[in-house]
Design an enzyme around this catalytic site. Structure first.
Site, PDB file in Angstrom:
ATOM      1  CD  GLN A  15       4.926   6.562 -11.901  1.00 53.36           C
ATOM      2  OE1 GLN A  15       5.814   6.878 -12.689  1.00 53.36           O
ATOM      3  NE2 GLN A  15       4.446   5.336 -11.852  1.00 53.36           N
TER       4      GLN A  15
ATOM      5  CG  ASP B  44       2.935   7.262  -4.096  1.00 54.45           C
ATOM      6  OD1 ASP B  44       4.081   7.071  -4.554  1.00 54.45           O
ATOM      7  OD2 ASP B  44       1.944   6.614  -4.458  1.00 54.45           O
TER       8      ASP B  44
ATOM      9  CE  LYS C 244       6.499   2.584  -9.784  1.00 51.89           C
ATOM     10  NZ  LYS C 244       5.745   1.759 -10.721  1.00 51.89           N
TER      11      LYS C 244
ATOM     12  CG  HIS D 203      -0.550   3.085  -7.292  1.00 48.00           C
ATOM     13  ND1 HIS D 203      -0.496   2.009  -6.446  1.00 48.00           N
ATOM     14  CD2 HIS D 203      -0.143   2.635  -8.501  1.00 48.00           C
ATOM     15  CE1 HIS D 203      -0.060   0.947  -7.118  1.00 48.00           C
ATOM     16  NE2 HIS D 203       0.155   1.297  -8.366  1.00 48.00           N
TER      17      HIS D 203
ATOM     18  CB  CYS E  66      -2.790   0.071  -9.223  1.00 46.88           C
ATOM     19  SG  CYS E  66      -2.136  -1.505  -9.731  1.00 46.88           S
TER      20      CYS E  66
HETATM   21  N1  7TS Z   1       2.507   4.906  -6.251  1.00 46.93           N
HETATM   22  C1  7TS Z   1       2.501   5.277  -7.535  1.00 46.93           C
HETATM   23  C2  7TS Z   1       2.176   6.706  -7.893  1.00 46.93           C
HETATM   24  C3  7TS Z   1       2.820   4.338  -8.519  1.00 46.93           C
HETATM   25  O1  7TS Z   1       2.830   4.713  -9.798  1.00 46.93           O
HETATM   26  C4  7TS Z   1       3.118   3.012  -8.138  1.00 46.93           C
HETATM   27  C5  7TS Z   1       3.389   1.928  -9.150  1.00 46.93           C
HETATM   28  C6  7TS Z   1       3.133   2.698  -6.782  1.00 46.93           C
HETATM   29  C7  7TS Z   1       2.806   3.663  -5.869  1.00 46.93           C
HETATM   30  C8  7TS Z   1       3.498   1.344  -6.303  1.00 46.93           C
HETATM   31  O2  7TS Z   1       4.841   1.081  -6.574  1.00 46.93           O
HETATM   32  P1  7TS Z   1       5.447  -0.356  -6.303  1.00 46.93           P
HETATM   33  O3  7TS Z   1       6.882  -0.233  -6.669  1.00 46.93           O
HETATM   34  O4  7TS Z   1       5.227  -0.620  -4.867  1.00 46.93           O
HETATM   35  O5  7TS Z   1       4.710  -1.306  -7.174  1.00 46.93           O
HETATM   36  N2  7TS Z   1       2.786   2.138 -10.372  1.00 46.93           N
HETATM   37  C9  7TS Z   1       2.699   1.260 -11.383  1.00 46.93           C
HETATM   38  C10 7TS Z   1       2.118   1.600 -12.599  1.00 46.93           C
HETATM   39  O6  7TS Z   1       1.670   2.704 -12.855  1.00 46.93           O
HETATM   40  N3  7TS Z   1       2.172   0.528 -13.405  1.00 46.93           N
HETATM   41  O7  7TS Z   1       2.740  -0.484 -12.759  1.00 46.93           O
HETATM   42  C11 7TS Z   1       3.078  -0.045 -11.497  1.00 46.93           C
END
Ligand code: 7TS
Length: 402
Positions: free
Chosen positions: A199, A196, A222, A120, A359
């Site tokens: 997910q 990371d 999440k 990501h 992303c």
């Molecule tokens: N890493 C992964 C693997 C992710 O899926 C996401 C967010 C992030 C980092 C960033 O997370 P955040 O909470 O800082 O935004 N992924 C997604 C997505 O797949 N659709 O919207 C956000």
């Protein structure tokens, strides 16, 4: 685990969209929240609201206890020590904290940072910044057939590699990486190992000590919680690090020209933190614990298998991701139809999916596409959701197909 009972805990699932049942298949972006989490946030503001760590009156003591109890609950959930849990805004902030507070001080000219093609942007851009500033090189291990090519990873892991940062589970492919094996290789090469887990933590049992990650980042929103994130770090590394942000709450002493930092984790939590959100996250973890993470994962595997099987009925569909050993995010394209058009058609039937680059532009490039559609499931998703989704895909095909 009975999904019909779980669904009753999520007020939003009663909503209708365009007069139809809400079919929420975008949990990889953010999960819905159970009533216990919503109530924990409400209870904080109704009964305990005050600032923390600075006053001795009863209300402030209660607020401090709620916040620190949430830290303890989160620590136990991932097998960490309480003081190794830092509350941040989200995974993005956690990884940026590491880039500024660890990497900018430890990466030097000629060093390498090794990541993968399936990251990501949150796990790419902070390292791009560090590498550009320091004259270091950002190296990508390739993917092959939607999984990490371990041979390529091993080839690219060298004495120059100072940091390895890998996603535990891909937000596009659903691929689950063997982070324990990757971590062992990284440590053997003398690199610091970052995961990371955005997910992964919502969907499976994660034990940061078993993985032996030096740092592990994830997002509360999440995993049924409010908008708050977590950075786990090994205590002995955190102790040696300089803070990321400077200001209130993170010091022991300040003189005109100098300051002494607070102990970890508070050294990394400058200013008033997200107190109500932490309370909500504590409840989210309790909800997941009551279900049991093995059951959460089992439900995801069963529903994903069902969805993948039914998607084979849809003409002209390409699915991007492995058949098994995967999480519940399913990316696809319907021929040459743009994913935004697919999302719009599905929305008419109350189906929420996401379309775009997710992303993960370097991954889109590696897949040879500009964008994909993505459905993602969670504990409250059921076969009815999948059936409505498949039917809507059929309609989209009729409307948009060549
Ligand atoms: N890493 C992964 C693997 C992710 O899926 C996401 C967010 C992030 C980092 C960033 O997370 P955040 O909470 O800082 O935004 N992924 C997604 C997505 O797949 N659709 O919207 C956000």
């Amino acid at each position: 685990m009975k999904t019909e009972n779980i669904r009753k805990d999520f007020p939003i699932l009663i909503r209708k969209i365009n007069g139809k049942r809400l079919v929420y298949l975008d949990s990889a972006a953010t999960s819905q929240k159970p009533i216990s989490v919503i109530n924990a946030v409400k209870d904080f503001y109704e009964n305990h609201n005050s600032n923390i760590h600075r006053s001795v009156y009863k209300l402030a003591e209660e607020a401090t206890e709620i916040y620190e109890n949430a830290r303890r609950t989160v620590a136990e959930f991932i097998g960490a020590k309480t003081e190794e849990i830092i509350f941040v805004r989200n995974t993005t902030e956690a990884l940026n904290l590491l880039a500024y507070a660890w990497a900018m001080r430890n990466i030097q000219k000629g060093d390498e940072v090794l990541i993968t093609e399936m990251e990501h942007h949150s796990n790419i851009l902070p390292w791009q910044m560090v590498c550009k500033a320091k004259g270091a090189r950002l190296v990508y291990a390739n993917i092959r057939n939607f999984v990490l090519d371990m041979k390529d990873f091993k080839n690219k892991l060298t004495k120059r590699t100072k940091l390895v940062s890998v996603t535990h589970s891909s937000n596009v492919l659903g691929t689950i990486n063997d982070v324990k094996a990757i971590g062992r290789l990284a440590h053997d090469a003398g690199a610091v190992f970052v995961v990371d887990g955005a997910q992964a933590v919502p969907h499976m049992k994660v034990d940061v000590k078993d993985i032996d990650a030096d740092f592990y980042a994830f997002s509360g929103h999440k995993m049924l919680g409010p908008h708050i994130g977590v950075l786990y770090g090994k205590k002995h590394i955190l102790d040696k690090m300089e803070p990321f942000l400077r200001g209130g709450s993170m010091i022991k002493d300040v003189t005109q020209q100098d300051a002494v930092w607070n102990d970890v984790p508070w050294k990394f939590e400058a200013g008033t933190p997200m107190i109500a959100e932490a309370a909500g996250l504590g409840e989210a973890v309790k909800y997941l614990n009551a279900l049991g993470m093995d059951n959460v994962r089992k439900h995801e595997i069963q529903l994903t298998e069902y969805c993948l099987k039914r998607m084979k009925e849809v003409a002209g569909i390409d699915v991007y991701g492995p058949e098994s050993g995967r999480g519940g995010v399913i990316s696809f394209n319907l021929g040459k139809v743009h994913p935004h058009d697919v999302s719009a058609i599905l929305d008419n039937d109350g189906v929420c999916i996401r379309g775009g680059h997710h992303c993960a532009k370097p991954l889109m490039h590696a897949l040879g596409v500009d964008a994909v559609s993505r459905a993602s499931v969670y504990i409250y998703s059921d076969r009815d959701d999948i059936d409505v989704f498949i039917k809507a895909l059929g309609k989209a095909n009729e409307k948009l197909g060549d």
